[in-house]
Design an enzyme around this catalytic site. Structure first.
Site, short mmCIF file in Angstrom:
data_model
loop_
_atom_site.label_atom_id
_atom_site.label_comp_id
_atom_site.label_asym_id
_atom_site.label_seq_id
_atom_site.Cartn_x
_atom_site.Cartn_y
_atom_site.Cartn_z
N GLY A 1 -5.00 -7.25 -4.47
CA GLY A 1 -6.40 -6.90 -4.28
C GLY A 1 -6.71 -6.43 -2.88
O GLY A 1 -5.81 -6.07 -2.13
N GLU B 1 -6.72 2.79 0.55
CA GLU B 1 -6.10 4.08 0.18
C GLU B 1 -4.61 3.94 -0.15
O GLU B 1 -4.09 4.70 -0.97
CB GLU B 1 -6.25 5.08 1.34
CG GLU B 1 -7.21 6.23 1.20
CD GLU B 1 -7.44 6.83 -0.19
OE1 GLU B 1 -6.50 7.44 -0.73
OE2 GLU B 1 -8.54 6.71 -0.73
N GLY B 2 -3.92 3.00 0.52
CA GLY B 2 -2.49 2.80 0.24
C GLY B 2 -2.28 2.44 -1.23
O GLY B 2 -1.44 3.03 -1.92
N HIS B 3 -3.08 1.48 -1.71
CA HIS B 3 -2.97 1.09 -3.13
C HIS B 3 -3.34 2.28 -4.03
O HIS B 3 -2.73 2.50 -5.07
CB HIS B 3 -3.94 -0.05 -3.46
CG HIS B 3 -3.69 -1.31 -2.71
ND1 HIS B 3 -4.50 -1.74 -1.70
CD2 HIS B 3 -2.72 -2.25 -2.84
CE1 HIS B 3 -4.05 -2.89 -1.24
NE2 HIS B 3 -2.97 -3.24 -1.90
N GLN C 1 4.39 -16.84 -2.98
CA GLN C 1 4.98 -16.05 -1.90
C GLN C 1 4.43 -16.44 -0.53
O GLN C 1 4.80 -15.85 0.48
CB GLN C 1 4.84 -14.55 -2.15
CG GLN C 1 3.43 -14.02 -2.06
CD GLN C 1 3.32 -12.63 -2.69
OE1 GLN C 1 3.56 -12.46 -3.88
NE2 GLN C 1 2.99 -11.64 -1.89
N GLN D 1 6.31 2.16 -0.25
CA GLN D 1 7.38 2.16 0.76
C GLN D 1 7.01 1.26 1.94
O GLN D 1 7.86 0.79 2.67
CB GLN D 1 7.63 3.60 1.25
CG GLN D 1 8.74 3.70 2.28
CD GLN D 1 8.74 5.02 3.00
OE1 GLN D 1 8.43 6.05 2.41
NE2 GLN D 1 9.07 4.98 4.28
N GLN E 1 10.78 -5.25 0.11
CA GLN E 1 10.26 -5.71 -1.19
C GLN E 1 10.72 -4.76 -2.30
O GLN E 1 11.17 -5.18 -3.37
CB GLN E 1 8.74 -5.76 -1.13
CG GLN E 1 8.06 -5.95 -2.46
CD GLN E 1 6.57 -6.16 -2.26
OE1 GLN E 1 6.15 -7.19 -1.75
NE2 GLN E 1 5.76 -5.19 -2.64
N LEU F 1 -1.64 2.00 6.57
CA LEU F 1 -2.78 1.27 6.03
C LEU F 1 -2.32 -0.09 5.53
O LEU F 1 -1.25 -0.21 4.93
CB LEU F 1 -3.43 2.06 4.89
CG LEU F 1 -3.95 3.44 5.25
CD1 LEU F 1 -4.63 4.08 4.04
CD2 LEU F 1 -4.95 3.37 6.41
N SER F 2 -3.13 -1.11 5.76
CA SER F 2 -2.80 -2.47 5.34
C SER F 2 -4.08 -3.27 5.20
O SER F 2 -5.05 -3.04 5.93
CB SER F 2 -1.92 -3.12 6.42
OG SER F 2 -1.92 -4.52 6.27
P1 AMP Z 1 -0.34 -5.78 -1.77
O1 AMP Z 1 -1.66 -5.80 -2.44
O2 AMP Z 1 -0.39 -5.88 -0.29
O3 AMP Z 1 0.66 -6.72 -2.41
O4 AMP Z 1 0.24 -4.31 -2.04
C1 AMP Z 1 0.35 -3.80 -3.34
C2 AMP Z 1 1.19 -2.56 -3.31
O5 AMP Z 1 0.58 -1.57 -2.49
C3 AMP Z 1 2.60 -2.81 -2.73
O6 AMP Z 1 3.54 -2.13 -3.55
C4 AMP Z 1 2.49 -2.23 -1.37
O7 AMP Z 1 3.75 -1.78 -0.88
C5 AMP Z 1 1.55 -1.06 -1.60
N1 AMP Z 1 0.96 -0.63 -0.33
C6 AMP Z 1 0.31 -1.40 0.59
N2 AMP Z 1 -0.05 -0.67 1.66
C7 AMP Z 1 0.41 0.59 1.45
C8 AMP Z 1 0.37 1.82 2.19
N3 AMP Z 1 -0.20 1.90 3.40
N4 AMP Z 1 0.95 2.92 1.63
C9 AMP Z 1 1.53 2.85 0.41
N5 AMP Z 1 1.59 1.74 -0.35
C10 AMP Z 1 1.05 0.62 0.17
#
Ligand code: AMP
Length: 305
Positions: A31, A35-37, A61, A156, A161, A192-193
């Protein structure tokens, strides 16, 4: 868009809607969507008949010292966003569906099946977060078994992971193909994070130097067709990072220059023939909110030198 909380609802939806020849793309997330998601979602929507997104902050985790309760949760905004994008199902599973015997963070007290992918979980992220990939592999295996997607989409951004999960899927013969989507960055280059929201604008600006360092080294490696020493590549990264380390803005957790296929460090001065992954984790101390320290990760892949 359907919103489901139980395994049975997902299975019923599949039976009622998906024919044998149709494809499902699946994106597991925790959640707080950005934009990354969304780049993962868009790829899935384009390539599949149906797209399912899960939102689940997975306790197993997190370590007992990490603050699971502080992980940002924005469920209603996330659902509103998913509705605008053409997602078919949002799965927000109940904790007791995923962990029927309950879940505690102390692994010596856990009960039930857990998956460890040896050889690639212990290094890099695994050093500071020893049980992290065990938790990730376990939740993703459970979700893939519930959803049975044709393809699973991962970023990526979390390269280790991806390698752990891809190995798990292949070697446990799970019938899903994993797809890796490139890192989405802001216009300064910062990956993005969800964690970026803890940082002030000034610190986000400074943090973009993490990528600048990696990217200078990666360009040099390409320019010299792989003929450069590991030490010189590290020097290029530190040329950019050192001022921020000295000012206390950055605390480097690790830098790795590894073979992408094995995640083993490349101690060489000839990188020809390797797919090289530069990866790092850096603690960033916020300049405005003193005491706020955020751990950022980033990486660059240089394919087939
Ligand atoms: P998370 O919600 O942090 O577990 O991320 C869910 C998925 O989104 C994972 O596969 C992450 O690698 C991917 N993700 C997170 N940030 C980025 C980003 N900046 N660019 C591409 N994918 C991302």
């Amino acid at each position: 868009m359907q919103i489901y909380e139980t395994v049975q609802e997902i299975r019923n939806w599949r039976k009622a809607n998906v024919r044998e020849f149709q494809t499902i793309g699946f994106i597991p997330t925790m959640g707080c969507l950005h934009e990354g998601h969304l780049s993962l979602l868009r790829a899935s929507i384009k390539e599949n008949d149906f797209t399912i997104v899960s939102i689940f902050v997975n306790p197993s985790q997190f370590s007992p010292t990490e603050d699971l309760d502080k992980y940002p949760r924005t469920l209603s905004e996330d659902i509103a966003l998913l509705k605008t994008l053409g997602v078919d199902v949002c799965f927000t599973p109940l904790l007791n569906e995923i962990y029927p015997q309950g879940i505690v963070l102390d692994i010596t007290k856990q009960r039930g099946p857990f998956i460890t992918v040896l050889g690639m979980s212990e290094q890099l992220e695994g050093i500071t977060r020893p049980n992290f990939f065990r938790g990730v592999a376990t939740i993703v295996a459970k979700l893939l078994n519930i959803v049975s997607p044709t393809k699973g989409y991962f970023g990526q951004k979390d390269i280790q992971q991806f390698i752990v999960l891809d190995t798990m899927v292949k070697e446990l013969f799970i019938d899903t193909k994993l797809v890796m989507i490139p890192i989405q960055r802001d216009d300064r280059g910062l990956a993005l994070s969800s964690r970026n929201k803890y940082l002030s604008q000034e610190t986000l600006e400074i943090s973009s130097n993490i990528y600048r360092g990696l990217s200078n080294a990666a360009s040099k490696l390409t320019d010299l067709n792989g003929m450069i020493s590991r030490q010189m590549l590290l020097d290029i990264i530190y040329e950019i990072w050192t001022p921020f380390v000295e000012s206390g803005d950055f605390e480097v957790d690790y830098i790795s220059i590894a073979n992408m296929n094995t995640l083993l460090e490349l101690e060489t001065d000839d990188f020809r023939g390797f797919t090289v992954v530069f990866s790092c984790a850096v603690y960033v101390n916020d300049k405005k909110n003193i005491g706020t320290k955020v751990r950022l990760i980033d990486n660059i892949i240089i394919d087939n030198i």
